[in-house]
Write an enzyme that holds these catalytic residues in place. Structure first.
Site, PDB file in Angstrom:
ATOM      1  NE  ARG A 183      -3.431   0.039   2.475  1.00 39.61           N
ATOM      2  CZ  ARG A 183      -3.356   0.954   3.504  1.00 39.61           C
ATOM      3  NH1 ARG A 183      -2.653   0.586   4.482  1.00 39.61           N
ATOM      4  NH2 ARG A 183      -4.095   1.956   3.703  1.00 39.61           N
ATOM      5  CE  LYS A 230       1.885  -5.414   6.151  1.00 36.15           C
ATOM      6  NZ  LYS A 230       1.736  -4.012   5.766  1.00 36.15           N
ATOM      7  NE  ARG A 284       0.494  10.075  19.964  1.00 41.95           N
ATOM      8  CZ  ARG A 284       0.056  10.963  20.643  1.00 41.95           C
ATOM      9  NH1 ARG A 284      -0.994  10.698  21.275  1.00 41.95           N
ATOM     10  NH2 ARG A 284       0.693  12.264  21.036  1.00 41.95           N
TER      11      ARG A 284
END
Ligand code: BTN
Length: 335
Positions: free
Chosen positions: A123, A188, A324
């Site tokens: 992406r 991931k 974050r």
């Protein structure tokens, strides 16, 4: 040439040593030609060792993609839907391969898998590192007569369907990270890339591609720019069959695209929420133009991410999200 390479791989797949001479004799080519093919395979990301006096050996046993095995494991209704299943040796990108199909064939359900992608795409213009024979690279072309409801949530539904497929082959703790990532143990595992062609709200088609790390070789992993994990690691070092996984993904994706076309995201929402990696956590979201900070409050019925910010709840319909803590660590590293 490709045919010789396939046969060479078939001989090496057992993970045992094979002398250059024996390989050459079996393939009907010279030892020099064997060496050339092996050098080419090494550059595609496959680990083949050469030990003087013993010959060549794959670093790990290899299960090549097998079109017939995949096809025969499809559910009958998947087989009915699927007009074409291409299993390629090496391609730029399985998404590009389907996007480049001519209009006559792109109105059908088509699927493509490859052992290797030399220009795999992620992406937002990122690369998708795609070493040979190691992971899963799969794309599906899906024609829509008109734009389905909640179209922007199609990638989220594809994530839920991929999670179902993985659960079906024994991986049942996969999380989804908005919008299109598969995560496990905080890293991931895979990602989904959707590309659309056509003139909405009229007829259009989507090419959906998924990459799943199955057994990522260490040398290829050096180029991966984020924390990653593969199925082999999740399974205690044993990689699952890519053919079984490919069939499971096709079954669940095709079933899901059909439901989505009729009913939109509603049938996927609860499962997405149950697998939401970011829910309740502090995140940073960027859509390429602006950067927002806030606490993720889950996804809305149309797939938008709801973010609790100092200015109130903001809906984000497209973008990239990161935890974050991870984002500030990155900032420290680069700053
Ligand atoms: C991402 O997380 O950035 C999305 C990755 C999508 C990778 C897959 S691999 C199969 C298909 N072909 C590509 O070039 N990309 C997708």
């Amino acid at each position: 040439m490709q045919h010789t390479r396939q046969r060479l791989l078939g001989l090496l797949a057992d993970g045992h040593f094979h002398s250059g001479e024996a390989l050459g004799a079996a393939l009907g080519v010279s030892r020099g030609a064997v060496w050339k093919q092996i050098a080419a395979l090494n550059t595609l990301g496959l680990d083949i060792y050469r030990v003087p006096g013993r010959g060549y050996r794959l670093a790990q046993t290899l299960e090549l993609l097998d079109r017939d095995a995949i096809h025969s494991s499809l559910w009958p209704k998947t087989r009915q839907q699927l007009a074409e299943l291409a299993v390629l040796d090496s391609v730029d990108s399985t998404n590009s391969y389907l996007l480049e199909r001519n209009p006559a064939s792109s109105g059908a359900v088509l699927a493509c898998l490859a052992e290797h992608q030399h220009a795999g795409r992620g992406r937002r213009g990122r690369r998708w590192i795609s070493p040979f024979g190691a992971n899963l690279y799969l794309s599906l072309n899906w024609p829509f007569a008109s734009l389905p409801p909640d179209f922007s949530a199609l990638g989220l539904a594809a994530g839920v369907a991929a999670r179902r497929a993985l659960a079906g082959v024994g991986f049942d703790a996969i999380q989804l990270k908005w919008p299109n990532d598969l995560y496990a143990e905080g890293a991931k595992l895979g990602g989904i890339l959707l590309e659309m062609r056509g003139e909405p709200p009229g007829p259009c088609r989507v090419v959906a591609g998924i990459g799943i790390n199955v057994a990522m070789p260490a040398e290829a992993a050096v180029d991966v720019e984020q924390q990653w994990i593969d199925l082999a690691r999740l399974a205690g070092g044993v990689a699952p069959s890519r053919n079984v996984l490919a069939a499971a993904l096709l079954n669940h994706w095709i079933a899901a695209f059909q439901v989505f076309e009729r009913e939109g995201f509603a049938g996927f929402l609860d499962e997405w929420r149950a697998a939401d990696l970011l829910a309740g956590r502090d995140v940073e979201v960027t859509d390429g133009r602006q950067r927002l900070h806030g606490r993720a409050r889950g996804v809305a019925a149309d797939g938008a991410l709801e973010l609790e910010t100092a200015e109130g709840i903001r809906r984000v319909v497209a973008g990239d999200a990161s935890l974050r803590a991870a984002a500030s660590e990155r900032a420290r590293e680069t700053g």
